[in-house]
Structure formats: C-alpha cells, structure tokens
Design a protein around this motif. Structure first.
Motif, mmCIF file in Angstrom:
data_model
loop_
_atom_site.group_PDB
_atom_site.id
_atom_site.type_symbol
_atom_site.label_atom_id
_atom_site.label_comp_id
_atom_site.label_asym_id
_atom_site.label_seq_id
_atom_site.Cartn_x
_atom_site.Cartn_y
_atom_site.Cartn_z
ATOM 1 N N ARG A 185 0.228 88.575 -15.904
ATOM 2 C CA ARG A 185 0.000 88.012 -17.215
ATOM 3 C C ARG A 185 -1.097 88.790 -17.924
ATOM 4 O O ARG A 185 -2.006 89.291 -17.299
ATOM 5 C CB ARG A 185 -0.375 86.555 -17.103
ATOM 6 N N ASP A 186 -1.007 88.805 -19.229
ATOM 7 C CA ASP A 186 -2.002 89.549 -19.991
ATOM 8 C C ASP A 186 -2.359 88.803 -21.265
ATOM 9 O O ASP A 186 -1.629 87.935 -21.715
ATOM 10 C CB ASP A 186 -1.499 90.953 -20.308
ATOM 11 N N VAL A 187 -3.506 89.167 -21.799
ATOM 12 C CA VAL A 187 -3.971 88.591 -23.051
ATOM 13 C C VAL A 187 -4.665 89.699 -23.830
ATOM 14 O O VAL A 187 -5.273 90.595 -23.253
ATOM 15 C CB VAL A 187 -4.921 87.385 -22.807
ATOM 16 N N THR A 188 -4.537 89.634 -25.153
ATOM 17 C CA THR A 188 -5.219 90.572 -26.039
ATOM 18 C C THR A 188 -6.190 89.784 -26.907
ATOM 19 O O THR A 188 -5.806 88.797 -27.540
ATOM 20 C CB THR A 188 -4.201 91.328 -26.923
ATOM 21 N N ILE A 189 -7.433 90.238 -26.916
ATOM 22 C CA ILE A 189 -8.476 89.589 -27.714
ATOM 23 C C ILE A 189 -8.691 90.438 -28.971
ATOM 24 O O ILE A 189 -9.067 91.607 -28.871
ATOM 25 C CB ILE A 189 -9.798 89.471 -26.923
ATOM 26 N N PRO A 190 -8.447 89.878 -30.156
ATOM 27 C CA PRO A 190 -8.593 90.638 -31.400
ATOM 28 C C PRO A 190 -10.032 91.108 -31.640
ATOM 29 O O PRO A 190 -10.993 90.507 -31.150
ATOM 30 C CB PRO A 190 -8.178 89.637 -32.488
ATOM 31 N N ALA A 191 -10.173 92.153 -32.426
ATOM 32 C CA ALA A 191 -11.476 92.750 -32.717
ATOM 33 C C ALA A 191 -12.417 91.767 -33.414
ATOM 34 O O ALA A 191 -13.627 91.861 -33.273
ATOM 35 C CB ALA A 191 -11.309 94.008 -33.565
ATOM 36 N N GLY A 192 -11.909 90.821 -34.152
ATOM 37 C CA GLY A 192 -12.743 89.884 -34.892
ATOM 38 C C GLY A 192 -13.357 88.774 -34.048
ATOM 39 O O GLY A 192 -14.202 88.027 -34.534
ATOM 40 N N VAL A 193 -12.970 88.666 -32.793
ATOM 41 C CA VAL A 193 -13.516 87.624 -31.925
ATOM 42 C C VAL A 193 -14.926 88.021 -31.495
ATOM 43 O O VAL A 193 -15.133 89.102 -30.957
ATOM 44 C CB VAL A 193 -12.612 87.395 -30.689
ATOM 45 N N ILE B 253 -6.629 92.118 -19.495
ATOM 46 C CA ILE B 253 -7.261 91.634 -20.711
ATOM 47 C C ILE B 253 -7.555 92.852 -21.579
ATOM 48 O O ILE B 253 -8.286 93.748 -21.166
ATOM 49 C CB ILE B 253 -8.567 90.878 -20.415
ATOM 50 N N THR B 254 -6.953 92.898 -22.748
ATOM 51 C CA THR B 254 -7.187 93.997 -23.672
ATOM 52 C C THR B 254 -8.155 93.533 -24.746
ATOM 53 O O THR B 254 -7.894 92.565 -25.461
ATOM 54 C CB THR B 254 -5.876 94.478 -24.324
ATOM 55 N N MET B 255 -9.289 94.209 -24.815
ATOM 56 C CA MET B 255 -10.306 93.911 -25.809
ATOM 57 C C MET B 255 -10.165 94.915 -26.943
ATOM 58 O O MET B 255 -10.099 96.115 -26.705
ATOM 59 C CB MET B 255 -11.697 94.025 -25.192
ATOM 60 N N ASN B 256 -10.118 94.437 -28.177
ATOM 61 C CA ASN B 256 -9.985 95.336 -29.324
ATOM 62 C C ASN B 256 -11.294 95.562 -30.059
ATOM 63 O O ASN B 256 -11.323 96.259 -31.061
ATOM 64 C CB ASN B 256 -8.912 94.825 -30.277
ATOM 65 N N ILE C 177 -9.831 95.011 -17.363
ATOM 66 C CA ILE C 177 -10.257 94.845 -18.744
ATOM 67 C C ILE C 177 -10.090 96.194 -19.433
ATOM 68 O O ILE C 177 -10.687 97.185 -19.012
ATOM 69 C CB ILE C 177 -11.737 94.412 -18.827
ATOM 70 N N TYR C 178 -9.270 96.221 -20.477
ATOM 71 C CA TYR C 178 -9.069 97.447 -21.252
ATOM 72 C C TYR C 178 -9.911 97.345 -22.512
ATOM 73 O O TYR C 178 -9.800 96.376 -23.270
ATOM 74 C CB TYR C 178 -7.591 97.622 -21.604
#
Length: 76
Positions: free
Chosen positions: A1-9, A26-29, A51-52
C-alpha cells in the motif's frame, strides 16, 4: 500500500496513520518535512516503509528529529 502526501501539507496529526501496518510506500511532495507527532505513524512503518522525498531534500528529512526515525528515506 502507498500514500502520497501533497506539497501543501505542513503537519501530520497524531494517529493519522496509526494502525496502517500494510503501508509500504510514502511519497512526500514537499522539500520541507511536515511536522509529525509521536504516534502519527504505526511503529512498524518506521522499519518497513520507504519514504520517497523530492531530490535534494533527503538531508532535511534526516535532520528532522521525527523523520529520521524512518530507516528507508530515498530521493526521487
């Protein structure tokens, strides 16, 4: 499973991902690590998830007292 956290968070509240033991990616933008609290992530994630982070921002994540707990931080 994966999740992407938007840059604005800018912060991830406690218990946001508690119990998400199958989370592996977990992809951090954001180049600036969002604030996280103890308990924001299930303890198993610190060892098992990758963590990317944006290119050039790994040192910012590693120098952060909470994010450095993740054992697999990779620039994308």
């Amino acid at each position: 499973r994966d999740v992407t956290i938007p840059a604005g968070v800018t912060r991830i509240q406690g218990d946001a991902f508690m119990g998400c033991t199958s989370l592996t990616s977990i992809t951090m933008n954001s180049t600036t690590p969002p604030t996280i609290w103890e308990g924001s992530f299930d303890p198993s994630i610190y060892k098992n998830a990758t963590i990317y982070v944006p290119k050039g921002s790994k040192s910012a994540y590693i120098s952060n007292s909470r994010w450095r707990e993740f054992q697999n931080i990779v620039e994308k």
